[in-house]
Design an enzyme around this catalytic site. Sequence first.
Site, short mmCIF file in Angstrom:
data_model
loop_
_atom_site.label_atom_id
_atom_site.label_comp_id
_atom_site.label_asym_id
_atom_site.label_seq_id
_atom_site.Cartn_x
_atom_site.Cartn_y
_atom_site.Cartn_z
CG HIS A 133 -4.73 1.00 -4.09
ND1 HIS A 133 -4.06 0.77 -2.89
CD2 HIS A 133 -5.81 0.17 -4.06
CE1 HIS A 133 -4.71 -0.13 -2.19
NE2 HIS A 133 -5.76 -0.51 -2.88
CE LYS A 157 -6.61 -0.68 4.42
NZ LYS A 157 -7.90 -0.93 3.73
NE ARG A 201 -3.59 -2.20 2.79
CZ ARG A 201 -3.32 -3.34 3.43
NH1 ARG A 201 -2.13 -3.51 4.00
NH2 ARG A 201 -4.24 -4.30 3.52
CG HIS A 229 -6.22 -8.67 1.36
ND1 HIS A 229 -6.43 -9.09 0.06
CD2 HIS A 229 -6.01 -7.33 1.29
CE1 HIS A 229 -6.33 -8.06 -0.75
NE2 HIS A 229 -6.08 -6.98 -0.02
NE ARG A 279 -2.92 -3.41 -1.48
CZ ARG A 279 -2.48 -4.26 -0.54
NH1 ARG A 279 -1.19 -4.45 -0.39
NH2 ARG A 279 -3.33 -4.89 0.26
CE1 TYR A 321 -6.17 -7.00 -6.99
CE2 TYR A 321 -6.43 -7.93 -4.80
CZ TYR A 321 -6.17 -6.86 -5.62
OH TYR A 321 -5.90 -5.63 -5.06
#
Length: 310
Positions: A256, A183, A159, A282, A259, A291
């Site tokens: 992004h 995150k 990110r 994730h 990514r 994806y």
Amino acid sequence: MKQPIAGDERVAIIAHDDAQAIAAFVERVWSEDGLADRTLEAYRQDLEGLARWLATRGRNLAAASREDLSSYHAAQPVSVRSMARRQSSFRRFYAHLARNEPSRENPTLLMQRPKTPRGLPKALAEREVEALLAAPDAGTPLGQRDRAMLELMYASGLRVSELVELSLGNYNPRQGVLRVTGKGGKDRLVPVGQVALEHIDRYLSTVRPLHLKPGSRPDPLFLSVRGQGMTRQMFWTIVKRHAQSVGILARRVSPHVLRHSFATHLLNHGADLRALQMLLGHSALSTTQIYTLVAREGLKRLHAAHHPRG
């Protein structure tokens, strides 16, 4: 309370009790869930907007009803995605109040959640990524720095916040890995490809020392010419400028997108979905599974373009 004139909600003062309740809520979700600063600020802004609107009607957050919230949504229209985020803020806030006072009615319980369209991430073609990575002039210090950042972004699927916040101590060239804080403050180890390692090492040995200033904090891996850490906005500008220089439309590329391209290209070349989940950081596999849809769409376009009956 005297009824204010129209438009007063834009300048209405948040009641002291509401300000305290919002602050207590933000503090609680930060301490319990470790949410990112941007998420906490979004919650705060959503709740302050509601509090100002309620104040013009002689009400406060604690006394708001389901009808109040419905009226607020109708009076303050936003996009579907913004509406979903706003409702998430309200649901968490009123669940927080009900947790402190179990007898309190939660006005968000029966509110219908908006259906957000599930857009597919936009990825660049591999030839476009190659052109973008080669765009910086490696004969200049800034070109070497930009090339190293772009190579690392694509090599490791970071990110943009993870990239600019990387510290020198979290880069291990001997093992070829990075320790990344993602995150929720969660750390993960991410491998770095050989090409990216070479560009980073060249940057560290020849360029970064030029940008270090007396008394500057030496921690960030990538530095601006002022000897400070890069910002997300700085890197966004870098990506846009180099994309335009090689003919990639600016609206199609962003940090992004690199990514997304990392994830899509790995899947196209046979990567395991669970491994990709770990690389991207994730928390849920369902987030990574989107994806597979991107890769499937790419195969459909390939078939349509080249099959005689496509």
